[in-house]
Design an enzyme around this catalytic site. Structure first.
Site, PDB file in Angstrom:
ATOM      1  NE  ARG A 103      -3.919  -2.135   2.212  1.00 18.11           N
ATOM      2  CZ  ARG A 103      -3.801  -3.460   2.336  1.00 18.11           C
ATOM      3  NH1 ARG A 103      -2.642  -4.000   2.660  1.00 18.11           N
ATOM      4  NH2 ARG A 103      -4.839  -4.249   2.111  1.00 18.11           N
ATOM      5  CG  HIS A 128      -1.055  -5.629  -4.304  1.00 16.81           C
ATOM      6  ND1 HIS A 128       0.044  -5.559  -3.472  1.00 16.81           N
ATOM      7  CD2 HIS A 128      -1.908  -6.526  -3.723  1.00 16.81           C
ATOM      8  CE1 HIS A 128      -0.136  -6.390  -2.440  1.00 16.81           C
ATOM      9  NE2 HIS A 128      -1.304  -6.972  -2.559  1.00 16.81           N
ATOM     10  CG  HIS A 202       0.069 -11.334  -3.820  1.00 13.10           C
ATOM     11  ND1 HIS A 202      -0.765 -12.196  -3.141  1.00 13.10           N
ATOM     12  CD2 HIS A 202      -0.097 -10.134  -3.248  1.00 13.10           C
ATOM     13  CE1 HIS A 202      -1.407 -11.517  -2.211  1.00 13.10           C
ATOM     14  NE2 HIS A 202      -1.027 -10.271  -2.244  1.00 13.10           N
ATOM     15  CG  ASP A 274      -2.998  -8.012   5.406  1.00 18.23           C
ATOM     16  OD1 ASP A 274      -1.907  -8.001   4.804  1.00 18.23           O
ATOM     17  OD2 ASP A 274      -4.079  -7.721   4.867  1.00 18.23           O
ATOM     18  CD  GLU A 339       1.953 -10.317  -0.136  1.00 22.15           C
ATOM     19  OE1 GLU A 339       1.869  -9.177  -0.591  1.00 22.15           O
ATOM     20  OE2 GLU A 339       1.109 -10.786   0.645  1.00 22.15           O
TER      21      GLU A 339
HETATM   22  C1  BGC Z   1      -2.319  -7.511   1.371  1.00 22.06           C
HETATM   23  C2  BGC Z   1      -3.721  -7.858   1.792  1.00 22.06           C
HETATM   24  C3  BGC Z   1      -4.535  -8.032   0.557  1.00 22.06           C
HETATM   25  C4  BGC Z   1      -3.913  -9.130  -0.256  1.00 22.06           C
HETATM   26  C5  BGC Z   1      -4.641  -9.411  -1.526  1.00 22.06           C
HETATM   27  C6  BGC Z   1      -1.780  -8.610   0.549  1.00 22.06           C
HETATM   28  O1  BGC Z   1      -0.512  -8.272   0.105  1.00 22.06           O
HETATM   29  O2  BGC Z   1      -1.512  -7.241   2.473  1.00 22.06           O
HETATM   30  O3  BGC Z   1      -4.278  -6.853   2.601  1.00 22.06           O
HETATM   31  O4  BGC Z   1      -5.848  -8.334   0.843  1.00 22.06           O
HETATM   32  O5  BGC Z   1      -2.599  -8.772  -0.574  1.00 22.06           O
HETATM   33  O6  BGC Z   1      -4.855  -8.268  -2.218  1.00 22.06           O
END
Ligand code: BGC
Length: 374
Positions: A103, A128, A202, A274, A339
């Protein structure tokens, strides 16, 4: 999906045929985008039978077949068996994530005195890479074969201003499948103007096999004694806090589910895990970041990286509505992601490791998913 299998003549060796059971690469058509572009799927196979499938759409790791303790193979990554689901519903399954993975607060950052406004595609924030990030781009693919590995070089040039990021970004991601069951990902990027970049993969994993229940019994260990706590919108508060004494501490191997229902404010905010873990002992090239053991199957995944951070996401937003590759539904927490990355929202935190890339400099990073059994 089905179409013709093409045998490829690969550089550096005899024509490689995965189809005959030996190591090599084959290519098939996976589907066609609405704009008519054809998407390929490459199957990489190593000499011990591990198979990895990669799409030219998003550079997606579509399947990863590895053996359990008894030699039984299963696909351990979440995904779909058709292109349309990837285009319409994917929560970033297996993809190359960029230009900025994770983010950016309110989608805004300032670089050399100029403020840029990116898409806000995750509540008030940028996530992303925006509305059409690297996960939704078509990558050029070039297969290769070496004596102990097979691989695919993926490349994509993101034009200046794409998704409102400055600079033309030339990116390559090399996926290498080695004979010792590692998937190595080498990222490289250059830019025509100062910009920000943070690339990752991812993949979601379930070491029992995709679609085979939840990941709560997987035992996770992360080499981090600190993390970056988040606000309600999952943006780092700016603090780098100690993990000791919190239910987020995974320095000792612990079942993912053991503390996931804790009332700890950070776990509540994340809807589970998360969070960005600040990896210990960085700065010496590739170092172990995390290890996951699935006790029933005996499968083990290790993540090795040169990156300073690792997002541990426990699949909290999966909700049982997506039907995966093997035809089974994916309930909440039926996959987890680890990740490797620079910290979220780094462009707005001067004391976080920098994610700025300037013309003449080369962005280079490597992460390995290493599979084994107990
Ligand atoms: C994020 C999550 C998100 C997920 C899928 C992760 O990298 O931290 O908050 O929901 O990706 O988008």
């Amino acid at each position: 999906m089905a179409v013709v299998a093409l045998a490829l003549s690969l550089t550096g060796g005899p024509t490689a045929q995965a189809a005959d059971g030996g190591p090599g690469i084959t290519k098939k058509q996976f589907g066609t985008l609405a704009n008519g572009k054809k998407i390929d799927i490459y199957t990489l196979r190593n000499s011990t039978g591990m198979r990895v499938r990669i799409l030219t759409y998003g550079g997606i790791l579509q399947s990863i077949e590895v053996p359990d303790g008894g030699g039984e193979f299963a696909n351990v990554t979440l995904g779909f068996n058709n292109l349309s689901d990837y285009v319409k519903k994917s929560p970033y399954f297996g993809c190359i994530t960029g230009r900025y993975a994770n983010r950016v607060a309110k989608g805004r950052f300032t670089l050399d005195g100029k403020t840029y406004q990116l898409a806000t595609n995750d509540g008030p924030n940028h996530l992303h890479g925006g509305d059409k990030g690297f996960d939704k781009r078509v990558w050029k693919a070039r297969p290769f074969k070496r004596h102990d590995s097979v691989g695919l070089v993926l490349s994509y040039t993101s034009p200046n201003g794409e998704e409102s990021y400055p600079g033309t970004l030339r990116t390559t991601v090399v996926y290498t499948l080695t004979d010792d069951n590692q998937i190595r990902m080498d990222y490289r990027a250059t830019t025509s103007r100062p910009t920000i970049v943070n690339l990752t993969n991812h993949a979601y994993f379930n070491l029992r096999g995709e679609g085979d229940g939840r990941i709560l019994d997987h035992e996770l260990q992360i080499n981090a004694s600190r993390y970056t706590p988040v606000d309600k919108t999952l943006i780092p508060t700016g603090k780098i806090a100690r993990l000791g004494g919190t239910p987020l501490d995974f320095r000792e191997p612990t079942a993912i589910g053991a503390r996931i229902s804790s009332t700890n404010q950070q776990i509540v905010r994340g809807g589970g895990y998360d969070h960005n873990y600040v990896l210990d002992g960085r700065g010496h090239g590739l170092e172990p970041a995390a290890r996951v053991v699935e006790p029933d199957s005996g499968r083990v995944l290790e993540v090795i990286t040169d990156q300073p951070g690792l997002q541990f996401y426990s699949g909290n937003f999966l909700d049982g509505t997506l039907r995966g590759t093997g035809g089974r539904l994916y309930p909440k927490r039926s996959g987890f992601a680890l990740e490797s990355q620079h910290f979220p929202d780094s462009p707005n935190h001067d004391d976080f490791p920098s994610t700025v890339l300037r013309p003449g400099d080369v962005y280079r990073t490597t992460t390995i998913y290493a599979f084994s059994t107990m």
